[in-house]
Design an enzyme around this catalytic site. Structure first.
Site, PDB file in Angstrom:
ATOM      1  N   HIS A 269      -0.721 -19.643  13.428  1.00 17.10           N
ATOM      2  CA  HIS A 269      -1.681 -18.462  13.477  1.00 17.10           C
ATOM      3  C   HIS A 269      -2.411 -18.797  14.788  1.00 17.10           C
ATOM      4  CE1 HIS A 269      -5.056 -15.584  12.808  1.00 17.10           C
ATOM      5  NE2 HIS A 269      -4.208 -15.234  12.021  1.00 17.10           N
TER       6      HIS A 269
ATOM      7  N   ASN B  12      -4.399 -13.743   4.433  1.00 22.40           N
ATOM      8  CA  ASN B  12      -5.133 -14.627   4.837  1.00 22.40           C
ATOM      9  C   ASN B  12      -6.466 -14.734   4.883  1.00 22.40           C
ATOM     10  OD1 ASN B  12      -5.652 -16.953   6.546  1.00 22.40           O
ATOM     11  ND2 ASN B  12      -4.976 -15.830   8.428  1.00 22.40           N
ATOM     12  N   TRP B  13      -6.931 -15.710   3.735  1.00 24.38           N
ATOM     13  CA  TRP B  13      -8.437 -15.625   3.458  1.00 24.38           C
ATOM     14  C   TRP B  13      -9.270 -16.594   4.508  1.00 24.38           C
ATOM     15  CZ3 TRP B  13      -8.688 -17.081  -2.371  1.00 24.38           C
ATOM     16  CH2 TRP B  13      -7.973 -16.070  -3.328  1.00 24.38           C
ATOM     17  N   LYS B  14      -8.372 -17.295   5.531  1.00 24.03           N
ATOM     18  CA  LYS B  14      -9.027 -18.005   6.543  1.00 24.03           C
ATOM     19  C   LYS B  14     -10.171 -18.886   5.900  1.00 24.03           C
ATOM     20  CE  LYS B  14      -7.978 -14.466   9.837  1.00 24.03           C
ATOM     21  NZ  LYS B  14      -7.887 -13.758  10.956  1.00 24.03           N
TER      22      LYS B  14
ATOM     23  N   GLY C 104      -8.969  -9.359  13.741  1.00 21.62           N
ATOM     24  CA  GLY C 104     -10.365  -9.460  13.428  1.00 21.62           C
ATOM     25  C   GLY C 104     -11.177  -8.589  14.402  1.00 21.62           C
TER      26      GLY C 104
ATOM     27  N   SER D 128      -6.058  -6.442  11.952  1.00 21.08           N
ATOM     28  CA  SER D 128      -6.742  -5.294  11.563  1.00 21.08           C
ATOM     29  C   SER D 128      -6.137  -4.252  10.677  1.00 21.08           C
ATOM     30  CB  SER D 128      -7.243  -4.534  12.933  1.00 21.08           C
ATOM     31  OG  SER D 128      -8.218  -5.585  13.517  1.00 21.08           O
TER      32      SER D 128
ATOM     33  N   GLY E 164      -5.921 -10.274   7.134  1.00 24.79           N
ATOM     34  CA  GLY E 164      -7.052 -11.076   7.277  1.00 24.79           C
ATOM     35  C   GLY E 164      -8.329 -10.451   6.369  1.00 24.79           C
ATOM     36  N   GLY E 165      -9.215  -9.824   7.240  1.00 24.32           N
ATOM     37  CA  GLY E 165     -10.412  -9.141   6.635  1.00 24.32           C
ATOM     38  C   GLY E 165     -10.193  -8.270   5.350  1.00 24.32           C
TER      39      GLY E 165
ATOM     40  N   GLU F 130      -5.427 -18.297  15.729  1.00 25.55           N
ATOM     41  CA  GLU F 130      -6.591 -19.163  15.314  1.00 25.55           C
ATOM     42  C   GLU F 130      -6.468 -20.739  15.643  1.00 25.55           C
ATOM     43  OE1 GLU F 130      -8.207 -17.128  12.077  1.00 25.55           O
ATOM     44  OE2 GLU F 130      -8.341 -15.258  13.341  1.00 25.55           O
TER      45      GLU F 130
ATOM     46  N   GLU G 194       1.499 -11.020  15.312  1.00 32.04           N
ATOM     47  CA  GLU G 194       0.173 -10.714  15.254  1.00 32.04           C
ATOM     48  C   GLU G 194      -0.535 -10.668  16.520  1.00 32.04           C
ATOM     49  OE1 GLU G 194      -1.380 -11.800  11.231  1.00 32.04           O
ATOM     50  OE2 GLU G 194      -2.028 -13.338  12.578  1.00 32.04           O
TER      51      GLU G 194
HETATM   52  P1  PGA Z   1      -7.354  -9.403  10.320  1.00 34.65           P
HETATM   53  O1  PGA Z   1      -6.615 -10.813  10.373  1.00 34.65           O
HETATM   54  O2  PGA Z   1      -6.611  -8.538   9.315  1.00 34.65           O
HETATM   55  O3  PGA Z   1      -8.824  -9.494   9.986  1.00 34.65           O
HETATM   56  O4  PGA Z   1      -7.355  -8.840  11.699  1.00 34.65           O
HETATM   57  C1  PGA Z   1      -5.075 -10.925  10.699  1.00 34.65           C
HETATM   58  C2  PGA Z   1      -4.941 -12.119  10.519  1.00 34.65           C
HETATM   59  O5  PGA Z   1      -5.586 -13.094  11.396  1.00 34.65           O
HETATM   60  O6  PGA Z   1      -3.631 -12.796   9.847  1.00 34.65           O
END
Ligand code: PGA
Length: 257
Positions: free
Chosen positions: A95, A9-11, A175, A215, A236-237, A97, A169
């Site tokens: 998600h 997930n590149w956001k 994050g 994470s 994500g990251g 977010e 999640e």
């Molecule tokens: P993260 O994000 O790996 O940076 O914690 C995961 C996600 O939001 O899907």
């Protein structure tokens, strides 16, 4: 046997040149494996070039969200059919977010309509569920997961377990660098599978992939994915660098044998 899925997930990260560079880096480092499915989810404006960049590598492309109406006066929104037109195959829905940020505040009713819209267009929804830190501290984790799962899949008949993917999640792990322990992940995943069994029947529940997200990194992925109900990750990251993303794909391949 469930085939693990590792989805990046590149956001709202990367520009077009960096997106192409990342895909090239993943393709160079990654050995396509029949045991693991891989997907990348770029920002919507990069879906078409990223579909082109992944080419015949076997890497799927997904969107990060969709709007549930098929068309109309919804300025700024993107429909499931538009996403499918780009060549994308899956879409992240719900998600945290989008559930929890002030500008979106999407609720479970909306998630449900989005899942239905994705399925009606043959896109695989990756439905995200997860508790906040306050909910975990209050002992509400499993109740929150039950509610989000049942609401998200309400009135959605599942004929094939690969039609949907669930992502657990925990909001406090996204994050933050604070990862769920393998035991916490397993407890949540087993609970979700149990509830899926009640909604869709045991046979479907046994085949639905439940990803962990929050994470996940190459150095913690193997342990989390070794748990019986963890079927890959939503990353994500660590999906923004070829080495770390491919490291997680390798951990998933190792856990799958
Ligand atoms: P993260 O994000 O790996 O940076 O914690 C995961 C996600 O939001 O899907």
């Amino acid at each position: 046997m469930r085939r693990p899925l590792v989805a990046g997930n590149w956001k709202m990260n990367l520009n077009l040149a960096q997106a192409n560079e990342l895909v090239a880096g993943i393709r160079a480092a990654y050995d396509p494996s029949p045991t693991v499915e891989v997907a990348v989810c770029p920002p919507a404006v990069y879906l078409i070039p990223v579909v082109k960049a992944v080419g015949d590598s076997g890497i799927a492309v997904g969107a990060q969200d969709l709007y549930f109406e098929p068309s109309g006066a919804y300025t700024g929104e993107i429909s499931a059919a538009m996403i499918a037109d780009t060549g994308a195959k899956c879409v992240i829905i719900g998600h945290s977010e989008r559930r929890h940020t002030i500008s979106h505040h999407e609720d479970d009713w909306m998630m449900n309509r989005k899942v239905a819209a994705a399925l009606a267009t043959n896109l695989t929804p990756i439905l995200c569920v997860g508790e906040t830190v306050e909910q975990r501290k209050a002992g509400q984790t499993l109740a929150v997961l039950t509610f989000q799962l049942i609401a998200g899949l309400a009135d959605i008949p599942l004929a094939d377990p690969e039609q949907v993917v669930i992502a657990y999640e925990p909001v406090w792990a996204i994050g933050t660098g604070q990862v769920a322990t393998p035991e916490q992940a397993q407890e949540a995943h087993a609970h979700l599978r149990d509830k899926l069994g009640q909604i869709a029947g045991q046979q479907i529940a046994a085949g639905v992939r439940i990803l962990y997200g929050g994470s996940m990194k190459p150095d913690n992925a193997a342990e989390i994915m070794s748990k019986p109900d963890v079927d890959g990750g939503l990353i994500g990251g660590a999906s923004l660098k070829p080495d770390s993303f491919v490291g997680i794909i390798r951990a998933a391949a190792a856990a799958a044998v």
